[in-house]
Scaffold this active site. Structure first.
Site, PDB file in Angstrom:
ATOM      1  N   LEU A 254       0.837  -1.197   0.000  1.00  0.00           N
ATOM      2  CA  LEU A 254       0.000   0.000   0.000  1.00  0.00           C
ATOM      3  C   LEU A 254       0.875   1.251   0.000  1.00  0.00           C
ATOM      4  CD1 LEU A 254      -3.029  -0.634   2.407  1.00  0.00           C
ATOM      5  CD2 LEU A 254      -3.071  -0.297  -0.069  1.00  0.00           C
ATOM      6  N   CYS A 264       7.691  -8.726 -13.566  1.00  0.00           N
ATOM      7  CA  CYS A 264       6.546  -9.597 -13.247  1.00  0.00           C
ATOM      8  C   CYS A 264       5.189  -8.906 -13.352  1.00  0.00           C
ATOM      9  CB  CYS A 264       6.729 -10.162 -11.847  1.00  0.00           C
ATOM     10  SG  CYS A 264       8.291 -11.031 -11.663  1.00  0.00           S
TER      11      CYS A 264
HETATM   12  C1  UGA Z   1       6.614  -9.750  -7.622  1.00  0.00           C
HETATM   13  C2  UGA Z   1       5.799 -10.403  -6.481  1.00  0.00           C
HETATM   14  O1  UGA Z   1       5.813  -9.554  -5.334  1.00  0.00           O
HETATM   15  C3  UGA Z   1       6.352 -11.784  -6.136  1.00  0.00           C
HETATM   16  O2  UGA Z   1       5.524 -12.399  -5.149  1.00  0.00           O
HETATM   17  C4  UGA Z   1       6.367 -12.644  -7.404  1.00  0.00           C
HETATM   18  O3  UGA Z   1       6.869 -13.937  -7.171  1.00  0.00           O
HETATM   19  C5  UGA Z   1       7.228 -11.958  -8.451  1.00  0.00           C
HETATM   20  O4  UGA Z   1       6.655 -10.653  -8.735  1.00  0.00           O
HETATM   21  C6  UGA Z   1       7.250 -12.818  -9.690  1.00  0.00           C
HETATM   22  O5  UGA Z   1       6.183 -13.035 -10.275  1.00  0.00           O
HETATM   23  O6  UGA Z   1       8.289 -13.382 -10.022  1.00  0.00           O
HETATM   24  P1  UGA Z   1       8.912  -8.367  -7.777  1.00  0.00           P
HETATM   25  O7  UGA Z   1       8.564  -8.134  -9.216  1.00  0.00           O
HETATM   26  O8  UGA Z   1      10.288  -8.790  -7.421  1.00  0.00           O
HETATM   27  O9  UGA Z   1       7.929  -9.494  -7.144  1.00  0.00           O
HETATM   28  O10 UGA Z   1       8.659  -6.998  -7.058  1.00  0.00           O
HETATM   29  P2  UGA Z   1       7.699  -6.406  -5.925  1.00  0.00           P
HETATM   30  O11 UGA Z   1       8.447  -6.276  -4.657  1.00  0.00           O
HETATM   31  O12 UGA Z   1       6.430  -7.113  -5.878  1.00  0.00           O
HETATM   32  O13 UGA Z   1       7.467  -4.921  -6.508  1.00  0.00           O
HETATM   33  C7  UGA Z   1       6.814  -4.696  -7.753  1.00  0.00           C
HETATM   34  C8  UGA Z   1       6.653  -3.221  -8.023  1.00  0.00           C
HETATM   35  O14 UGA Z   1       5.709  -2.652  -7.124  1.00  0.00           O
HETATM   36  C9  UGA Z   1       7.926  -2.407  -7.848  1.00  0.00           C
HETATM   37  O15 UGA Z   1       8.013  -1.446  -8.883  1.00  0.00           O
HETATM   38  C10 UGA Z   1       7.748  -1.732  -6.494  1.00  0.00           C
HETATM   39  O16 UGA Z   1       8.457  -0.529  -6.353  1.00  0.00           O
HETATM   40  C11 UGA Z   1       6.255  -1.500  -6.495  1.00  0.00           C
HETATM   41  N1  UGA Z   1       5.682  -1.380  -5.133  1.00  0.00           N
HETATM   42  C12 UGA Z   1       5.661  -2.460  -4.308  1.00  0.00           C
HETATM   43  C13 UGA Z   1       5.138  -0.172  -4.729  1.00  0.00           C
HETATM   44  O17 UGA Z   1       5.133   0.833  -5.493  1.00  0.00           O
HETATM   45  N2  UGA Z   1       4.584  -0.078  -3.486  1.00  0.00           N
HETATM   46  C14 UGA Z   1       4.539  -1.135  -2.637  1.00  0.00           C
HETATM   47  O18 UGA Z   1       3.975  -0.995  -1.514  1.00  0.00           O
HETATM   48  C15 UGA Z   1       5.099  -2.363  -3.041  1.00  0.00           C
END
Ligand code: UGA
Length: 434
Positions: A254, A264
């Site tokens: 959030l 991903c």
């Molecule tokens: C994501 C999923 O979280 C994993 O569970 C999944 O296994 C993986 O994809 C995959 O399919 O292989 P990831 O892509 O490494 O993992 O990154 P996240 O930590 O999920 O972040 C994704 C994006 O959302 C980033 O750009 C991050 O900055 C953004 N984000 C995340 C936010 O802007 N706010 C948040 O609170 C969380």
């Protein structure tokens, strides 16, 4: 238990190493000989993932982990074979491209010796396990095997912890012998308290897409609420905090920001939309999530321009962060890259710094100067913009930043600071949803 993992990319290398660390005998396979030599002889890992290199070295030294290009021998000797090769989006329609998965399935089919569980670990569309089964049956009608779906839930930067202490492991399996072997694979994690859920194969395939798309939608939602907060004078961080205290909503994912990126969420949301279309099902929420995120990245450049009297023409912008999030060198679909390109189109010169992702960013960006640290990008810049949430960007010497900048302007698209701590240092502060 003998495990083979095909593909030493992000998912394969993390999974293989973690399987070894929980006690299995693991061989990781790749057709890139240099990669395998580096891993075998020097323990050099091809990706940036905190803690992984040490874990690889430790498990190799203890004799549970090895690397090879010889798929045939490794598969023949294994009880369980994981397919962990890439499934990039096809440029024409966003559909996941399964050519690597299918190639590997053929090779596995030719090599199988004795009952073998073949596991789809890569993120693959619903129905892929059936395809993989058909491919193996075709190349080797005698093969004794079952195909299982075991999606990964690993976040880059936290992958080892996510593997060893994940919220759940999902196994889609419809063959009892394969189910027993998959239970054996995950018993060490179950003993650590990780829940292992057995489902039908297509359900497991759907769980992966539904999970990633739900998280992406949650992010898209809070990002739009942030926009409204700015208009009406509310504080999105407090809104998200209070929302998250409701256990039905949950506090994670959030954090409002410049939009989601990475290899991903953008890929999987598009792939799910494609699957829905193919099946005559209208996922309008998923479509809205995709559009909202694409537009958001572009709008962030306008937000920077607004902080500079509406124009970026002839301005120099110091940028902190190129990776799609902190703790990774990955710039795929990074909001930072899209925002930098947009600011360049609007006439800005860019000087950027990232602790890990500069080399990756160079493949995607042109005409960008790179600084050697956080402060070097502030020299003679008209504003400093934070695009990635590296921890070190949250503890800047703001007085030094102010002294170096032409204008005392900090645009923080990750809300790393409280409004008070920046403004008391005499900087004009623009953040998200506050
Ligand atoms: C994501 C999923 O979280 C994993 O569970 C999944 O296994 C993986 O994809 C995959 O399919 O292989 P990831 O892509 O490494 O993992 O990154 P996240 O930590 O999920 O972040 C994704 C994006 O959302 C980033 O750009 C991050 O900055 C953004 N984000 C995340 C936010 O802007 N706010 C948040 O609170 C969380």
């Amino acid at each position: 238990m003998k495990i083979a993992v095909v593909g030493t990319g992000y998912v394969g290398l993390v999974s293989g190493t973690c399987f070894a660390s929980i006690g299995h005998e693991v061989v990781c396979i790749d057709n890139n000989k240099d990669k395998i030599d580096n891993l075998n002889n020097r323990g050099v890992i091809p990706i940036y993932e905190p803690g992984l290199e040490d874990l690889v070295k430790q498990n190799v030294a203890e004799g549970r982990l090895e690397f090879t290009t010889d798929l045939k021998a490794a598969v023949a000797a294994s009880d369980v074979v994981f397919i962990a090769v890439g499934t990039p989006p096809r440029p024409d329609n966003g559909q996941a491209d399964l050519k690597y998965v299918y190639q590997v399935a053929e090779e596995i089919g030719e090599a199988i010796d004795g009952f073998t569980v073949v596991v789809d670990k890569s993120t693959v569309p619903i129905g892929t396990a059936e395809e993989v089964t058909a491919i193996i049956e075709k190349v080797n009608p005698e093969a004794d095997f079952a195909v299982v779906s075991n999606p990964e839930f690993l976040r880059e930067g936290f992958a080892i912890d996510d593997f060893l202490n994940g919220d759940r492991v999902v196994v889609g399996v419809e063959n009892s012998q394969a189910e027993e072997l998959m239970k054996e694979v995950y018993i060490p994690l179950e003993k650590r308290g990780v829940q292992v859920l057995m489902t039908r194969v297509k359900t497991a395939e759907m769980i992966k897409y539904a999970s990633n798309t739900f998280l992406a939608t949650k992010l898209g939602f809070i990002n739009e609420i942030a926009d409204l907060c700015e208009k009406v004078g509310a504080d999105v961080d407090q809104v998200a905090h209070a929302m998250g205290m409701d256990t039905r909503i949950g506090a994670k994912f959030l954090q409002a920001g410049p939009g989601f990126g990475g290899s991903c969420f953008p890929k999987d949301t598009m792939a799910l939309e494609y699957i829905a279309k193919e099946n005559g099902c209208d996922l309008s929420i998923v479509k809205a999530t995709i559009d909202s995120n694409v537009n958001r990245k572009l709008r962030m450049a306008e937000k920077v321009a607004e902080a500079l009297d509406g124009s970026l023409e002839g301005k120099t912008i110091g940028v902190l962060g190129l990776a799609f999030k902190g703790n990774t060198d990955d710039t795929r679909e990074s909001p930072a890259i899209a925002i930098i390109k947009e600011m360049q189109k609007m006439g800005a010169s860019i000087k950027a710094y990232d602790p890990a992702a500069i080399e990756e960013a160079k493949h995607e960006l042109t005409d960008v100067k790179y600084g050697s640290d956080e402060y070097s990008v502030c020299d003679n810049a008209d504003a400093l913009v934070i695009l990635t949430e590296w921890t070190q960007f949250a503890v800047l010497d703001l007085e030094l930043v102010k002294a170096k900048l032409n204008n005392p302007i900090l645009v923080d698209l990750r809300n790393l600071y409280s409004v008070a701590e920046v403004t008391t240092k005499g900087l004009k502060y623009y953040s998200i949803g506050r």
